[in-house]
Design an enzyme around this catalytic site. Structure first.
Site, mmCIF file in Angstrom:
data_model
loop_
_atom_site.group_PDB
_atom_site.id
_atom_site.type_symbol
_atom_site.label_atom_id
_atom_site.label_comp_id
_atom_site.label_asym_id
_atom_site.label_seq_id
_atom_site.Cartn_x
_atom_site.Cartn_y
_atom_site.Cartn_z
ATOM 1 N N GLY A 47 -38.881 0.018 -71.630
ATOM 2 C CA GLY A 47 -39.714 -0.870 -70.832
ATOM 3 C C GLY A 47 -38.919 -2.100 -70.466
ATOM 4 O O GLY A 47 -37.807 -2.312 -70.978
ATOM 5 N N GLN A 52 -37.423 -10.983 -68.736
ATOM 6 C CA GLN A 52 -36.102 -10.539 -69.204
ATOM 7 C C GLN A 52 -35.048 -10.586 -68.103
ATOM 8 O O GLN A 52 -33.849 -10.534 -68.400
ATOM 9 C CB GLN A 52 -36.167 -9.125 -69.777
ATOM 10 C CG GLN A 52 -36.924 -9.042 -71.097
ATOM 11 C CD GLN A 52 -36.903 -7.627 -71.631
ATOM 12 O OE1 GLN A 52 -37.692 -6.784 -71.213
ATOM 13 N NE2 GLN A 52 -35.990 -7.339 -72.537
ATOM 14 N N CYS A 101 -34.686 -3.829 -78.298
ATOM 15 C CA CYS A 101 -35.038 -4.608 -77.104
ATOM 16 C C CYS A 101 -33.753 -4.850 -76.330
ATOM 17 O O CYS A 101 -32.725 -5.161 -76.933
ATOM 18 C CB CYS A 101 -35.666 -5.933 -77.517
ATOM 19 S SG CYS A 101 -36.126 -6.980 -76.120
ATOM 20 N N LEU A 102 -33.826 -4.711 -75.013
ATOM 21 C CA LEU A 102 -32.629 -4.912 -74.194
ATOM 22 C C LEU A 102 -32.138 -6.362 -74.263
ATOM 23 O O LEU A 102 -30.989 -6.633 -73.928
ATOM 24 C CB LEU A 102 -32.903 -4.506 -72.743
ATOM 25 C CG LEU A 102 -33.241 -3.016 -72.553
ATOM 26 C CD1 LEU A 102 -33.619 -2.750 -71.108
ATOM 27 C CD2 LEU A 102 -32.085 -2.118 -72.982
ATOM 28 N N HIS A 143 -45.085 -4.578 -77.267
ATOM 29 C CA HIS A 143 -43.738 -5.154 -77.184
ATOM 30 C C HIS A 143 -43.516 -5.812 -75.822
ATOM 31 O O HIS A 143 -43.073 -6.969 -75.752
ATOM 32 C CB HIS A 143 -42.689 -4.053 -77.439
ATOM 33 C CG HIS A 143 -41.272 -4.512 -77.298
ATOM 34 N ND1 HIS A 143 -40.377 -4.508 -78.339
ATOM 35 C CD2 HIS A 143 -40.589 -5.002 -76.228
ATOM 36 C CE1 HIS A 143 -39.214 -4.978 -77.925
ATOM 37 N NE2 HIS A 143 -39.313 -5.276 -76.644
ATOM 38 N N GLU A 144 -43.825 -5.077 -74.745
ATOM 39 C CA GLU A 144 -43.550 -5.604 -73.399
ATOM 40 C C GLU A 144 -44.437 -6.806 -73.087
ATOM 41 O O GLU A 144 -43.964 -7.792 -72.522
ATOM 42 C CB GLU A 144 -43.723 -4.509 -72.336
ATOM 43 C CG GLU A 144 -42.734 -3.357 -72.449
ATOM 44 C CD GLU A 144 -41.287 -3.796 -72.571
ATOM 45 O OE1 GLU A 144 -40.904 -4.826 -71.982
ATOM 46 O OE2 GLU A 144 -40.514 -3.106 -73.270
ATOM 47 N N HIS A 147 -43.369 -10.147 -74.316
ATOM 48 C CA HIS A 147 -42.361 -10.874 -73.528
ATOM 49 C C HIS A 147 -43.018 -11.883 -72.580
ATOM 50 O O HIS A 147 -42.374 -12.850 -72.159
ATOM 51 C CB HIS A 147 -41.521 -9.896 -72.696
ATOM 52 C CG HIS A 147 -40.426 -9.223 -73.464
ATOM 53 N ND1 HIS A 147 -39.360 -9.902 -73.997
ATOM 54 C CD2 HIS A 147 -40.213 -7.911 -73.764
ATOM 55 C CE1 HIS A 147 -38.537 -9.037 -74.594
ATOM 56 N NE2 HIS A 147 -39.035 -7.831 -74.471
HETATM 57 NI NI NI Z 1 -38.004 -6.127 -75.197
#
Ligand code: NI
Length: 179
Positions: A47, A52, A101-102, A143-144, A147
């Site tokens: 995701g 981000q 996580c990226l 999670h998303e 953010h």
């Molecule tokens: Ni993430």
């Protein structure tokens, strides 16, 4: 193709409360979303949230119709665009599992999440989204959406003995799955 640079933990832009999207179905929004999918696929992410890539909007994308090499055993989550989301836990049940996580490349941590949730919001056309989900799907959404309120997964962790480098924790994992 537009592949965005992904902000890493420590960047203050990851800590903002994102602004709601007010205009739907615009060329600008469609372009942003398609570039976010290109970026997510290039990085093998499960995701991606607009903050981000430094975009201060309540916009997340997640899911895929193919197996993700970073999460080869994860059940499929449908490809979803979600704007202005509201996540509501359905009961107190939680489960813990590994997340990456990226924005924290190369790391994984054990994160507790609500097992059952309802999420609502809008798609890119302004049509309502309303789903009741559990398990991995519920985890990805939590999670998303975190953010969008400046939360990265370590801020949800309770046991830092289960936090480390992917290559150490999971030495057998595909080399492409580096974060
Ligand atoms: Ni993430």
């Amino acid at each position: 193709m537009t592949i965005h640079e992904i902000l890493k933990m420590g960047d203050e832009r990851l800590l903002r409360i994102a602004q709601p999207v007010t205009e739907f179905d615009t060329d600008e929004l469609h372009l942003l979303i398609s570039s976010m999918f290109e970026t997510m696929h290039a990085e093998n992410g499960a995701g991606l949230a607009a903050p981000q890539i430094g975009v201060d909007l309540q916009l997340v994308i997640f899911g895929t119709n193919q197996i993700n090499p970073r999460y080869p055993d994860a059940p499929l989550v449908p490809r979803t665009v979600l704007l202005n989301p509201v996540v509501t836990p359905l009961g107190p049940d939680e489960e813990s599992d590994w997340e990456g996580c990226l924005s924290l490349p190369g790391l994984r941590g054990m994160v507790p999440r609500f097992s059952h949730i309802r999420y609502t919001g809008f798609d890119q056309y302004g049509d309502p989204v309303d789903r009741v989900v559990d398990g991995f799907h519920a985890r990805v959404v939590q999670h998303e959406c975190d953010h969008l309120i400046g939360k990265l997964y370590p801020m949800r962790m309770r046991d830092f003995t289960q936090f480390g480098f992917t290559e150490v924790l999971f030495p057998g994992l595909d080399a492409a799955a580096d974060d």
